[in-house]
Design a protein around this motif. Structure first.
Motif: not given
Length: 260
Positions: A64-65, A254-260
């Protein structure tokens, strides 16, 4: 929501934006515009399904993000494309934007096509604002990075006697200024998200701020944006350095949203 419905929607979105990228590369601009509009509508349909079925805005979860950020990016691309005066710059921003959106979709190939499971905290207004505004800010950071990269790596040759070249130089300055405004708008939205998160923290833990890994990452975003506005004069003269620093917030979030 049946998984097959979201999987079909995902395939439609992928097809639309992949075709947009192909048509843009092939200079079929009207076709690219139609495919972009179709992809935007498909993403909007996905967001509407989320609101109807889950009774909330997009908040958390890779699928959804990604759909939500792509929806905002496609709207920003449509608005920016209409104001660009040079076809080559319009095409360049279109290629970069579509490449980013296709990249986001590619990240979801092996993930479940589903909305994030409901959670009792999602009924809290501050939780909704915290997560949703973070996604909106991410889209603004990414769009700013796209504008910067569109003009930094192939600047026009200096021919002062050519009025067209001089005008193109003015357009590039305008795009850099526009990217700066998108960064500023993004950080304002991001700080609003953090403010909502502080109120959420107050209601939850009895304090508006606690040092943690999450707060550290939020601080990094703010520092990266501020760094792009406080470069030494020797660095600020270089479009490439300004672009690298200005792209930092987009890459980090982007790293925070998809890999954090």
């Amino acid at each position: 929501m049946p998984p097959a419905t979201l999987s079909a929607l995902y395939c439609i979105i992928c097809a639309c934006f992949f075709l947009t990228l192909i048509f843009t590369v092939l200079k079929r601009i009207p076709w690219a515009g139609w495919a972009l509009s179709a992809g935007t509508l498909a993403c909007g349909a996905g967001i509407l399904l989320l609101v109807i079925t889950e009774h909330r805005l997009p908040l958390y979860g890779a699928f959804e993000s990604a759909v939500y950020m792509i929806f905002i990016l496609s709207l920003l691309e449509r608005l920016s494309g209409q104001s660009l005066k040079f076809i080559n710059l319009k095409r360049r921003t279109g290629i970069i934007t579509c490449s980013v959106m296709v990249f986001f979709l590619a990240l979801q190939i092996n993930t479940p096509k589903q909305f994030h499971p409901d959670f009792f905290m999602y009924e809290n207004l501050w939780v909704n604002l915290f997560f949703n505004l973070r996604l909106v800010a991410a889209a603004f950071f990414i769009h700013a990075a796209i504008l910067l990269n569109a003009v930094a790596w192939k600047p026009p040759e200096a021919h002062p006697a050519d009025p067209e070249t001089a005008r193109q130089g003015a357009v590039i300055k305008n795009i850099m200024y526009r990217a700066r405004n998108f960064l500023l708008t993004g950080i304002v939205i991001y700080l609003a998200s953090e403010w909502a998160g502080s109120l959420w923290c107050l209601n939850w833990l009895g304090d508006t701020w606690r040092w943690s890994g999450g707060f550290f990452k939020s601080t990094v975003i703010f520092l990266l944006v501020m760094a792009s506005f406080h470069l030494p004069p020797s660095f600020a003269k270089s479009l490439q350095i300004r672009t690298i620093i200005g792209s930092g917030p987009a890459l980090f979030i982007i790293w925070m949203i998809f890999y954090h």
